[in-house]
Design a protein around this motif. Structure first.
Motif, PDB file in Angstrom:
ATOM      1  N   VAL A  58       0.861  -1.186   0.000  1.00  0.00           N
ATOM      2  CA  VAL A  58       0.000   0.000   0.000  1.00  0.00           C
ATOM      3  C   VAL A  58       0.896   1.234   0.000  1.00  0.00           C
ATOM      4  O   VAL A  58       1.923   1.275   0.677  1.00  0.00           O
ATOM      5  N   PHE A  59       0.523   2.254  -0.769  1.00  0.00           N
ATOM      6  CA  PHE A  59       1.297   3.484  -0.797  1.00  0.00           C
ATOM      7  C   PHE A  59       0.335   4.643  -0.959  1.00  0.00           C
ATOM      8  O   PHE A  59      -0.782   4.476  -1.440  1.00  0.00           O
ATOM      9  N   ARG A  60       0.748   5.817  -0.538  1.00  0.00           N
ATOM     10  CA  ARG A  60      -0.136   6.972  -0.632  1.00  0.00           C
ATOM     11  C   ARG A  60       0.654   8.207  -1.007  1.00  0.00           C
ATOM     12  O   ARG A  60       1.865   8.266  -0.828  1.00  0.00           O
ATOM     13  N   ASN A  61      -0.029   9.220  -1.498  1.00  0.00           N
ATOM     14  CA  ASN A  61       0.653  10.428  -1.955  1.00  0.00           C
ATOM     15  C   ASN A  61       0.074  11.685  -1.327  1.00  0.00           C
ATOM     16  O   ASN A  61       0.254  12.776  -1.816  1.00  0.00           O
ATOM     17  N   ARG A  62      -0.610  11.519  -0.208  1.00  0.00           N
ATOM     18  CA  ARG A  62      -1.190  12.685   0.450  1.00  0.00           C
ATOM     19  C   ARG A  62      -1.144  12.477   1.956  1.00  0.00           C
ATOM     20  O   ARG A  62      -0.990  11.365   2.439  1.00  0.00           O
ATOM     21  N   GLY A  63      -1.296  13.561   2.699  1.00  0.00           N
ATOM     22  CA  GLY A  63      -1.268  13.484   4.147  1.00  0.00           C
ATOM     23  C   GLY A  63      -2.507  12.831   4.724  1.00  0.00           C
ATOM     24  O   GLY A  63      -3.295  12.204   4.024  1.00  0.00           O
ATOM     25  N   GLY A  64      -2.694  12.996   6.037  1.00  0.00           N
ATOM     26  CA  GLY A  64      -3.800  12.355   6.736  1.00  0.00           C
ATOM     27  C   GLY A  64      -5.147  12.876   6.293  1.00  0.00           C
ATOM     28  O   GLY A  64      -5.272  13.882   5.593  1.00  0.00           O
ATOM     29  N   ILE A  65      -6.180  12.154   6.732  1.00  0.00           N
ATOM     30  CA  ILE A  65      -7.555  12.503   6.379  1.00  0.00           C
ATOM     31  C   ILE A  65      -8.332  12.764   7.661  1.00  0.00           C
ATOM     32  O   ILE A  65      -8.037  12.181   8.711  1.00  0.00           O
ATOM     33  N   ARG A  66      -9.305  13.664   7.596  1.00  0.00           N
ATOM     34  CA  ARG A  66     -10.107  14.024   8.774  1.00  0.00           C
ATOM     35  C   ARG A  66     -11.573  13.673   8.540  1.00  0.00           C
ATOM     36  O   ARG A  66     -11.996  13.446   7.398  1.00  0.00           O
ATOM     37  N   ASP A  67     -12.323  13.658   9.621  1.00  0.00           N
ATOM     38  CA  ASP A  67     -13.758  13.420   9.548  1.00  0.00           C
ATOM     39  C   ASP A  67     -14.439  14.717   9.113  1.00  0.00           C
ATOM     40  O   ASP A  67     -15.191  15.342   9.852  1.00  0.00           O
ATOM     41  N   ASP A  68     -14.131  15.090   7.871  1.00  0.00           N
ATOM     42  CA  ASP A  68     -14.551  16.378   7.310  1.00  0.00           C
ATOM     43  C   ASP A  68     -14.710  16.177   5.805  1.00  0.00           C
ATOM     44  O   ASP A  68     -13.830  15.609   5.151  1.00  0.00           O
ATOM     45  N   TRP A  69     -15.819  16.643   5.243  1.00  0.00           N
ATOM     46  CA  TRP A  69     -16.107  16.369   3.843  1.00  0.00           C
ATOM     47  C   TRP A  69     -15.063  16.976   2.916  1.00  0.00           C
ATOM     48  O   TRP A  69     -14.659  16.352   1.922  1.00  0.00           O
ATOM     49  N   THR A  70     -14.593  18.185   3.216  1.00  0.00           N
ATOM     50  CA  THR A  70     -13.577  18.818   2.384  1.00  0.00           C
ATOM     51  C   THR A  70     -12.304  17.977   2.352  1.00  0.00           C
ATOM     52  O   THR A  70     -11.674  17.818   1.297  1.00  0.00           O
ATOM     53  N   SER A  71     -11.924  17.429   3.484  1.00  0.00           N
ATOM     54  CA  SER A  71     -10.733  16.584   3.570  1.00  0.00           C
ATOM     55  C   SER A  71     -10.907  15.306   2.755  1.00  0.00           C
ATOM     56  O   SER A  71      -9.993  14.875   2.042  1.00  0.00           O
ATOM     57  N   ILE A  72     -12.069  14.696   2.851  1.00  0.00           N
ATOM     58  CA  ILE A  72     -12.337  13.464   2.107  1.00  0.00           C
ATOM     59  C   ILE A  72     -12.251  13.699   0.610  1.00  0.00           C
ATOM     60  O   ILE A  72     -11.618  12.930  -0.128  1.00  0.00           O
TER      61      ILE A  72
END
Length: 205
Positions: A58-72
């Motif tokens: 598994v690999f990713r290219n972005r930082g963490g995610i929040r319980d927020d629609w804009t973040s998702i």
């Protein structure tokens, strides 16, 4: 067991960091422990996927995610650039599924559906015993899980972005193992309902 390594905003081209990652990858491989790797926290250097996918599950290219629609949505858009690099044994991770109760059931269903279309890992950021019945129903939907874990292991892609499916509405198409089959997601980013037409040819049928 499952382990994740994070580059913590370091330069992915740095030889020392890369050698450290490589040593840990080798150690986990010997121990038969699945490994996730998070080398690009800024959403850049997509070509690095081709390097990391040789070693990490598994690999990713972005930082963490929040319980927020804009973040998702931001993580969805960043991950969409890397779907072409997904294959069996190497999956691009747009972040954890959110289920903390700050969003609506519709928004949570949208996230799970889009993550499944992208063949993303379905990890949740919550205590399962504290989830609402509606959230549990969404997370355990057998059809969604089947799409996500389809044996062809290809990620879905946006169809006609900026063209026929502009103005805040999108169609995503994911090839499936069954000959000629596609999973399709309709995504409306707007605050109001919208009709989203679809031609079979647009999804390769």
């Amino acid at each position: 067991d499952y382990a994740t390594m994070n580059n913590c905003n370091g330069d992915p081209a740095d030889a020392v960091r890369r050698s450290q990652f490589t040593a840990l990858i080798t150690a986990f491989s010997v121990a038969h422990i699945p490994l996730g790797i998070e080398p690009y926290a800024d959403g850049q250097d997509l070509e690095g996927f081709q390097q990391w996918m040789q070693s990490a599950n598994v690999f990713r290219n972005r930082g963490g995610i929040r319980d927020d629609w804009t973040s998702i949505v931001a993580n969805l858009d960043s991950n969409a650039d890397g779907v072409a690099y997904t294959r069996a044994g190497a999956f691009n991770d747009p972040g954890l599924l959110q289920a903390g109760g700050k969003l609506t059931d519709v928004e949570y269903r949208a996230q799970v559906s889009l993550w499944a279309i992208m063949a993303a890992p379905l990890f949740i950021d919550a205590d399962p015993s504290q989830l609402s019945p509606a959230t549990l129903t969404t997370l355990t939907n057998p059809e969604i899980i089947a799409i996500d874990q389809d044996s062809l292991a290809l990620a879905g892609f946006r169809v006609g972005v900026g063209g026929a499916y502009g103005q805040g509405v999108e169609v995503w198409s994911k090839p499936l193992a069954s000959c000629g089959a596609r999973a399709v997601a309709f995504f409306n980013r707007n605050d109001s309902a919208a009709d989203i037409p679809l031609k079979w040819a647009d999804i390769g049928l």
